[in-house]
Design an enzyme around this catalytic site. Structure first.
Site, PDB file in Angstrom:
ATOM      1  N   GLU A 120     -14.332  -1.037  -4.182  1.00  0.00           N
ATOM      2  CA  GLU A 120     -13.258  -1.999  -3.929  1.00  0.00           C
ATOM      3  C   GLU A 120     -12.152  -1.337  -3.104  1.00  0.00           C
ATOM      4  O   GLU A 120     -11.787  -0.196  -3.342  1.00  0.00           O
ATOM      5  CB  GLU A 120     -12.688  -2.468  -5.274  1.00  0.00           C
ATOM      6  CG  GLU A 120     -11.585  -3.499  -5.169  1.00  0.00           C
ATOM      7  CD  GLU A 120     -10.992  -3.863  -6.527  1.00  0.00           C
ATOM      8  OE1 GLU A 120     -10.401  -4.948  -6.635  1.00  0.00           O
ATOM      9  OE2 GLU A 120     -11.120  -3.061  -7.475  1.00  0.00           O
TER      10      GLU A 120
ATOM     11  N   LYS B 198     -12.643 -12.445  -4.891  1.00  0.00           N
ATOM     12  CA  LYS B 198     -12.426 -12.068  -6.290  1.00  0.00           C
ATOM     13  C   LYS B 198     -11.746 -13.189  -7.070  1.00  0.00           C
ATOM     14  O   LYS B 198     -10.680 -13.684  -6.666  1.00  0.00           O
ATOM     15  CB  LYS B 198     -11.576 -10.797  -6.324  1.00  0.00           C
ATOM     16  CG  LYS B 198     -11.372 -10.182  -7.703  1.00  0.00           C
ATOM     17  CD  LYS B 198     -10.591  -8.877  -7.548  1.00  0.00           C
ATOM     18  CE  LYS B 198     -10.415  -8.151  -8.867  1.00  0.00           C
ATOM     19  NZ  LYS B 198      -9.693  -6.865  -8.673  1.00  0.00           N
TER      20      LYS B 198
ATOM     21  N   CYS C 123     -14.658  -5.641  -9.607  1.00  0.00           N
ATOM     22  CA  CYS C 123     -13.795  -4.913 -10.536  1.00  0.00           C
ATOM     23  C   CYS C 123     -13.448  -5.692 -11.815  1.00  0.00           C
ATOM     24  O   CYS C 123     -14.265  -5.793 -12.718  1.00  0.00           O
ATOM     25  CB  CYS C 123     -12.537  -4.447  -9.804  1.00  0.00           C
ATOM     26  SG  CYS C 123     -11.648  -3.102 -10.666  1.00  0.00           S
TER      27      CYS C 123
END
Length: 265
Positions: free
Chosen positions: A41, A110, A152
């Site tokens: 990331e 995300k 993440c």
């Protein structure tokens, strides 16, 4: 069987330095036979002040596409700042997937933003100040299998992983910048749980080391099979970890323990 790779390094404020690190490690992955490689990331930089400028400059996407084409590698570009399609002045944290011809074939924005108080030297993290959340579940067919995309903090939300499994995921990629504090406590436990629950291969590429005088990430990038076995794992230094994806093993695990058939909720 197909060989896949996860890439680990420590992004610094200097974007060109980080690009050089990423390219060198991708070269290593390709030379070792990887057909697909995952970057962490925000590998371009973790310096949030540069995100809007990155998102406004198409050169970074062009360079990533060029690397995939040159190295004949499917490239999962962990997460990069990209413009919001709805005009929000914040950026999106976007995972971009390029095939080995250099074509961008997928983008996942995300969904879950890291707004938490960690208690490390950095103190608190407020991703929503710079990022707008995505809202779409994204999968893409690759030479290694059908790949589900997360980033993440998404790792803490098993419902998203189950959605990916329900839509045919065989592999799930987890690019991350997991903090050292939370990583030490939860990183591998969460990764193995998601692999076991979904009966998918999980590819996790984390940032590592110190990024400034306050921010430290945990490393321990790894690849886990559908039974929850850790096939390969780095420690806390820069490197490449490789493993083979065996879709027959995946099918055997799912046949012997058909949890999706037994699910009642």
């Amino acid at each position: 069987m197909k060989t896949v790779a996860v890439i680990q390094f420590s992004s610094q404020p200097q974007i060109e330095h980080n690009l050089a690190q990423a390219y060198g490690l991708l070269q290593q992955a390709a030379a070792q036979g990887a057909v697909l490689a995952l970057l962490p990331e925000m590998f371009l930089t973790l310096d949030g002040k540069q995100y809007n400028a990155i998102a406004a400059d198409p050169q970074y996407v062009r360079r990533l596409a060029g690397w995939a084409r040159e190295l004949k590698l499917w490239l999962v570009a962990g997460a990069v700042p990209m413009a919001c399609p709805d005009g929000d002045p914040r950026v999106r944290s976007a995972c971009l997937v390029f095939n080995n011809d250099g074509d961008q074939v997928a983008r996942y924005d995300k969904i879950h933003l890291f707004d938490v108080d960690v208690g490390d030297a950095h103190g608190s993290y407020r991703e929503s100040e710079r990022f707008a959340p995505g809202d779409e579940v994204v999968l893409v067919d690759t030479p290694a299998g059908r790949l589900g995309l997360v980033i993440c903090y998404d790792l803490r939300f098993p419902g998203l992983f189950q959605r990916l499994r329900d839509q045919g995921a065989e592999l799930i990629s987890v690019p991350a910048a997991f903090t050292h504090t939370t990583g030490e406590a939860h990183w591998q436990t969460l990764l193995r749980a998601r692999a076991i629950e979904t009966q998918c291969y999980v590819l996790a590429a984390n940032q590592c080391g110190w990024h400034d005088d306050k921010r430290r990430t945990f490393g321990h990038s790894q690849i886990i099979d559908p039974w929850g076995t850790v096939l390969t794992e780095l420690e806390e230094d820069t490197g490449v970890a490789l493993a083979q994806i065996d879709l027959q093993q995946l099918a055997d695990v799912r046949k012997k323990m058909p949890v999706t058939q037994h699910r009642r909720f």
